[in-house]
Structure formats: structure tokens, C-alpha cells
Design an enzyme around this catalytic site. Structure first.
Site, PDB file in Angstrom:
ATOM      1  N   ASN A 210       0.858  -1.110   0.069  1.00  0.00           N
ATOM      2  CA  ASN A 210       0.000   0.098   0.259  1.00  0.00           C
ATOM      3  C   ASN A 210       0.998   1.272  -0.042  1.00  0.00           C
ATOM      4  O   ASN A 210       2.007   1.034   0.469  1.00  0.00           O
ATOM      5  CB  ASN A 210      -1.068  -0.048   1.279  1.00  0.00           C
ATOM      6  CG  ASN A 210      -2.070  -0.966   1.332  1.00  0.00           C
ATOM      7  OD1 ASN A 210      -2.594  -1.226   0.097  1.00  0.00           O
ATOM      8  ND2 ASN A 210      -2.461  -1.320   2.419  1.00  0.00           N
ATOM      9  N   ASP A 309      -7.372  -9.077  10.529  1.00  0.00           N
ATOM     10  CA  ASP A 309      -7.496  -7.550  10.878  1.00  0.00           C
ATOM     11  C   ASP A 309      -6.860  -7.353  12.120  1.00  0.00           C
ATOM     12  O   ASP A 309      -7.391  -7.918  13.120  1.00  0.00           O
ATOM     13  CB  ASP A 309      -8.986  -7.221  10.895  1.00  0.00           C
ATOM     14  CG  ASP A 309      -9.130  -5.741  10.877  1.00  0.00           C
ATOM     15  OD1 ASP A 309      -8.682  -5.037  11.562  1.00  0.00           O
ATOM     16  OD2 ASP A 309     -10.188  -5.306  10.105  1.00  0.00           O
ATOM     17  N   ILE A 310      -5.806  -6.651  12.158  1.00  0.00           N
ATOM     18  CA  ILE A 310      -4.810  -6.534  13.412  1.00  0.00           C
ATOM     19  C   ILE A 310      -5.918  -5.901  14.426  1.00  0.00           C
ATOM     20  O   ILE A 310      -5.992  -6.098  15.748  1.00  0.00           O
ATOM     21  CB  ILE A 310      -3.628  -5.838  12.940  1.00  0.00           C
ATOM     22  CG1 ILE A 310      -2.756  -6.820  12.130  1.00  0.00           C
ATOM     23  CG2 ILE A 310      -2.891  -5.622  14.435  1.00  0.00           C
ATOM     24  CD1 ILE A 310      -1.544  -5.968  11.527  1.00  0.00           C
ATOM     25  N   LEU A 311      -6.577  -4.542  14.046  1.00  0.00           N
ATOM     26  CA  LEU A 311      -7.185  -3.861  14.824  1.00  0.00           C
ATOM     27  C   LEU A 311      -8.438  -4.462  15.391  1.00  0.00           C
ATOM     28  O   LEU A 311      -8.603  -4.365  16.487  1.00  0.00           O
ATOM     29  CB  LEU A 311      -7.698  -2.367  14.214  1.00  0.00           C
ATOM     30  CG  LEU A 311      -8.481  -1.470  14.942  1.00  0.00           C
ATOM     31  CD1 LEU A 311      -7.961  -1.042  16.112  1.00  0.00           C
ATOM     32  CD2 LEU A 311      -8.654  -0.163  14.040  1.00  0.00           C
ATOM     33  N   PHE A 326      -7.767   4.241  12.216  1.00  0.00           N
ATOM     34  CA  PHE A 326      -7.494   5.123  11.094  1.00  0.00           C
ATOM     35  C   PHE A 326      -8.194   4.642   9.821  1.00  0.00           C
ATOM     36  O   PHE A 326      -8.206   3.643   9.747  1.00  0.00           O
ATOM     37  CB  PHE A 326      -5.963   5.361  10.811  1.00  0.00           C
ATOM     38  CG  PHE A 326      -5.539   6.530  11.730  1.00  0.00           C
ATOM     39  CD1 PHE A 326      -5.141   6.515  13.103  1.00  0.00           C
ATOM     40  CD2 PHE A 326      -5.217   7.747  11.072  1.00  0.00           C
ATOM     41  CE1 PHE A 326      -4.741   7.739  13.736  1.00  0.00           C
ATOM     42  CE2 PHE A 326      -4.600   8.790  11.810  1.00  0.00           C
ATOM     43  CZ  PHE A 326      -4.438   8.900  13.002  1.00  0.00           C
ATOM     44  N   LYS A 340     -17.342   1.984   9.931  1.00  0.00           N
ATOM     45  CA  LYS A 340     -15.841   1.190  10.040  1.00  0.00           C
ATOM     46  C   LYS A 340     -15.604   1.016  11.628  1.00  0.00           C
ATOM     47  O   LYS A 340     -15.135  -0.013  12.131  1.00  0.00           O
ATOM     48  CB  LYS A 340     -14.825   2.024   9.369  1.00  0.00           C
ATOM     49  CG  LYS A 340     -13.541   1.039   9.351  1.00  0.00           C
ATOM     50  CD  LYS A 340     -12.568   1.647   8.425  1.00  0.00           C
ATOM     51  CE  LYS A 340     -12.810   1.494   6.896  1.00  0.00           C
ATOM     52  NZ  LYS A 340     -11.614   1.966   5.953  1.00  0.00           N
TER      53      LYS A 340
HETATM   54  O1  C5P Z   1     -10.509  -1.970   7.321  1.00  0.00           O
HETATM   55  P1  C5P Z   1      -9.679  -0.781   7.029  1.00  0.00           P
HETATM   56  O2  C5P Z   1      -8.267  -1.059   6.385  1.00  0.00           O
HETATM   57  O3  C5P Z   1     -10.231   0.309   6.256  1.00  0.00           O
HETATM   58  O4  C5P Z   1      -9.388  -0.194   8.484  1.00  0.00           O
HETATM   59  C1  C5P Z   1      -8.600   0.743   8.733  1.00  0.00           C
HETATM   60  C2  C5P Z   1      -7.939   0.839  10.173  1.00  0.00           C
HETATM   61  O5  C5P Z   1      -7.703  -0.712  10.509  1.00  0.00           O
HETATM   62  C3  C5P Z   1      -6.776   1.074  10.463  1.00  0.00           C
HETATM   63  O6  C5P Z   1      -6.557   1.610  11.454  1.00  0.00           O
HETATM   64  C4  C5P Z   1      -5.809   0.210  10.162  1.00  0.00           C
HETATM   65  O7  C5P Z   1      -4.380   0.106  10.721  1.00  0.00           O
HETATM   66  C5  C5P Z   1      -6.518  -1.115  10.792  1.00  0.00           C
HETATM   67  N1  C5P Z   1      -6.029  -2.409  10.081  1.00  0.00           N
HETATM   68  C6  C5P Z   1      -5.679  -3.286  10.548  1.00  0.00           C
HETATM   69  N2  C5P Z   1      -5.568  -4.639  10.247  1.00  0.00           N
HETATM   70  C7  C5P Z   1      -5.842  -4.708   8.931  1.00  0.00           C
HETATM   71  C8  C5P Z   1      -6.600  -3.814   8.101  1.00  0.00           C
HETATM   72  C9  C5P Z   1      -6.724  -2.397   8.986  1.00  0.00           C
HETATM   73  O8  C5P Z   1      -5.160  -3.149  11.967  1.00  0.00           O
HETATM   74  N3  C5P Z   1      -5.711  -5.857   8.183  1.00  0.00           N
END
Ligand code: C5P
Length: 398
Positions: A210, A309-311, A326, A340
Site C-alpha cells: 500500500n 484484521d489486526i485492529l 484510522f 468502520k
Molecule cells: O479496514 P480498514 O483497512 O479500512 O481499516 C483501517 C484501520 O484498521 C486502520 O486503523 C488500520 O491500521 C487497521 N487495520 C488493521 N489490520 C488490517 C486492516 C486494517 O489493523 N488487516
């Protein structure tokens, strides 16, 4: 914005070869808006001249206790009153010993004893001098007396030896001085952040990634540190140096980032996910470099598998940290951001418009929480980060 605007700093130099680096420091301090009054010991004048320091600070330089240029002839009182801080750099072994014992036999030491403002010292000496039990005793005494010690660093020394005692670099002294003046609403808190992009290999030389410079995440890590937190930054590849005082864990892929974050998430109070994490990795990544064929026939077909999805995973942890996400969107910021936030089940999501923030030094952040939406003024990324940390600090559960 200048980070030392309205600040008057007395900068003391004592005898040491590191004096040559202080010329650069004075430049950087004045660039940040500080008024710098230089005071030198006699020994310091053997290493760099008062003329150089006067030219760079644009103000008179003081060496002698008996300097008649001060109207009441009391430079030791006059110079320290109205100062926001005294910074002694380089601070020699001898000067630290004097400070520890309250000695006052020249202008700089008298000024320090007579001060009514904070004192920061930046040691610079040979490794054996630093390791000497007397120096260590004196350093401990200074800390006990509420004096801040910046550094020292380890590495090559002017004498040819290698070890602890090197003065930290001028840009590090500047960063520590700026941090010293910032409010400390996150004192005692532990903060974990992600920043930068992740890269997902296609083969050993090609990746999918990205676009992300990491600037916002690194600025937030610095701002959190300045605010008094203990900060860990898990970062994908960027060209940025680690912010001072921040523990940096470099990673490449989303799965590595996930692993590094999950290993630490339970030990922190606050998690801020800024990284632009790749949504997929290549399932059929090749072990060897893929070769081009004549005429482009047989172009590779990539198969994708979703990344964790880490968050969302951190937000799911029972007793886990308070989470901030974010979202960079290209349109419909409010609608997408609130959706979101709810989907990831986090209390605060920070939105910005992708075309405004990518590769830029400025940013415009909008906060989305249970109460609704709240825009912060456009600012440089570090100022915006400080503002955001202040907002987070008011929301963080006690
Ligand atoms: O789902 P999206 O990518 O739009 O969400 C953005 C938020 O989720 C950001 O804070 C990003 O760092 C986190 N994120 C994450 N792991 C992922 C995708 C997004 O922690 N695989």
C-alpha cells in the site's frame, strides 16, 4: 509551527571536544524559535570560541562571573531569571561533580545553583570517566535532585575508544528539549502503535504493498512519547528514523505485524492502528523469481488470501487496550468512517481524505466517536499528532 517559540534557554558549555557540535545545536534551537543565551566555562572556550557562539545565537556570550555588561553586575542571577530552562551541553565529568555538590566557582556553576528553572544536562566524556563510580554516584545524585540527564550514548569516542559516554547528537538533544516542554497527559501509560505499509511478497524480488510514508504513525509515536508514555511502534518498511525514545519493531508482512502486535497488546493501555495494512497476501507466492516469457505468454495468475484484521483482533481482546483506528477514504468520509468504527467495535476512529494526506506533510483529521464527528484544524503532521494525543488522553479511561 516552531516547537521552542517563546522559550528562553540558557545554554551552558563546559570543556569537552563535543563543544564543536553545539554550534549546530544553537542553529537548530534558534530555528525552532528559542532565544538562546550562551554561557561558557573557561575550559569550553578552549574547544570553540565565544565569537562562534555569539554569531549563531545572535546574543552576547558570557564566560566570567565578573562580566560588567550585566547592569547590576550579577550575571549569575540575571541570566537564570526569566529562563525557561538551563541546558548544559556538553556536561563534563568535572561539571557533573560540581553540580552534585552544589559548588559555585565560576559563572555557569553559580548560575546553576542560583537557578529558579529546570536544569537539563547532556554528559559527554570518555567511557572510563562515565563508568567511574564517582561519576555514576554524581549522576544518580543529579537525578535525585530533579535534574534531567539526556543520554549519554554508546559508540565511537573522539579518544579512539568505544563505549558509553558519547554525547547524544544535536538533533537528539533538540528532540529531548522539545519533548521536555510538552504536556504529559500520558505519563505512566503504555502505548502500542502500528505504522507504515505492509509488503506482501509475490516472489523473492516482487511485492504488493500500500502507499504509505509512515509519517502520521511516526508523528503519533513521537507525540505519545513526548506526552510521557512508554511507546512501542510496530512498523512496516519506511524511510523514517525511529522516533527518539520509542521501541521500534520493524516488520514486513501483515501477518508479521499481527504477530508482533498480538504479542504485546495485553500489556498496553492504548493501541493506535495507523498502518496501511494490505488486505490480502499472495497465496501462491513463488519461492524463486518468476521469469518473463517471450511475448508475455503465461503471465502469472496471483491467488489472494485475506490477512488478519489486526485492529479488530486487538479490539476483541478481553481486558485489552483502548483502541484507536484510522481510515483514509477517497469519498464519503463520515459515512464510511462511522460504519468502520462500529464494525471494528472501537471507541475512536480517526478519518482523513486519502488524496489530502498521502505523501503530504500536512493533514486534516476528523474524529469519529459515540458522540459523533469532530474535525481538528489542518496542521503539520507532528502538530496534528500532538493535538490528537491530547484528544485521546481526555477520552482514555482512568
Ligand atoms: O479496514 P480498514 O483497512 O479500512 O481499516 C483501517 C484501520 O484498521 C486502520 O486503523 C488500520 O491500521 C487497521 N487495520 C488493521 N489490520 C488490517 C486492516 C486494517 O489493523 N488487516
Amino acid at each position: 509551527m516552531q516547537d521552542l517559540a517563546q522559550k528562553r534557554i540558557v545554554l551552558g558549555l563546559t570543556g569537552g571536544v563535543a563543544c564543536y557540535k553545539i554550534a549546530e545545536l544553537v542553529r537548530r534551537m534558534t530555528e525552532q524559535g528559542a532565544t538562546v543565551d550562551v554561557v561558557m566555562t573557561e575550559a569550553a572556550t578552549q574547544f570553540i570560541t565565544p565569537v562562534t557562539m555569539q554569531a549563531l545565537s545572535g546574543r552576547p556570550v558570557f564566560v566570567s562571573t565578573w562580566d560588567a555588561r550585566i547592569a547590576n553586575n550579577m550575571p549569575h542571577i540575571d541570566l537564570s531569571r526569566g529562563a525557561d530552562a538551563i541546558l548544559v551541553a556538553p556536561a563534563s565529568t568535572d561539571f557533573m561533580a560540581k553540580l552534585a555538590h552544589g559548588m559555585a566557582d565560576d559563572l555557569l556553576s553559580t548560575l546553576c545553583v542560583a537557578r529558579a528553572c529546570p536544569l537539563l544536562v547532556v554528559p559527554a566524556m570518555n567511557r572510563e570517566m562515565w563508568a567511574n563510580p564517582a561519576t555514576q554516584r554524581n549522576a544518580a545524585q543529579l537525578v535525585e535532585d530533579g535534574i534531567a540527564i539526556l543520554g549519554p550514548a554508546a559508540g565511537d569516542q573522539a579518544c579512539g575508544e568505544i563505549g558509553d559516554g558519547r554525547m547524544i547528537e544535536p538533533h537528539e538533544i533538540l528532540a529531548d528539549l522539545i519533548a521536555f516542554f510538552q504536556p504529559k497527559p500520558l505519563a505512566g501509560k503504555r502505548v502500542l502503535l502500528t505504522a507504515g505499509p505492509t509488503v506482501e511478497p509475490i516472489d523473492p524480488v516482487r511485492v504488493i504493498s500500500n502507499r504509505s510514508s509512515g509519517k502520521t504513525g511516526y508523528a503519533l509515536a513521537r507525540a505519545a512519547r513526548e506526552a510521557g508514555a512508554q511507546v512501542t511502534l510496530v512498523s512496516g518498511p519506511t524511510s523514517l528514523p525511529a522516533p527518539r525514545g520509542v521501541d521500534l519493531y520493524p516488520v514486513q508482512t501483515a501477518r508479521q505485524m499481527h504477530q508482533a502486535v498480538m504479542a504485546q497488546a495485553r500489556q498496553v493501555d492504548l493501541f493506535i492502528a495507523v498502518a496501511a495494512v494490505a488486505d490480502w497476501h499472495v497465496r501462491n507466492a513463488a519461492a524463486q523469481k518468476m521469469k518473463k516469457t517471450e511475448g508475455g505468454a503465461g503471465a502469472p495468475v496471483l491467488e489472494f488470501e485475506p490477512n488478519p484484521d489486526i485492529l479488530a483482533d486487538v479490539a476483541r481482546l478481553e481486558g485489552g487496550p483502548w483502541c484507536v483506528g484510522f481510515a483514509a477514504e477517497t469519498e464519503n468520509l463520515s459515512e464510511y468512517a462511522q460504519a468502520k468504527r462500529k464494525r471494528k467495535n472501537i471507541p475512536l476512529l480517526v478519518g482523513n481524505l486519502a488524496h489530502e494526506v498521502m505523501d503530504a506533510d500536512d493533514t486534516r483529521l476528523v474524529l469519529f466517536d459515540e458522540q459523533g464527528e469532530h474535525a481538528l484544524p489542518a496542521a503539520g503532521k507532528l502538530d496534528a499528532a500532538r493535538r490528537l494525543i491530547a484528544e485521546i488522553a481526555t477520552r482514555l479511561p482512568r
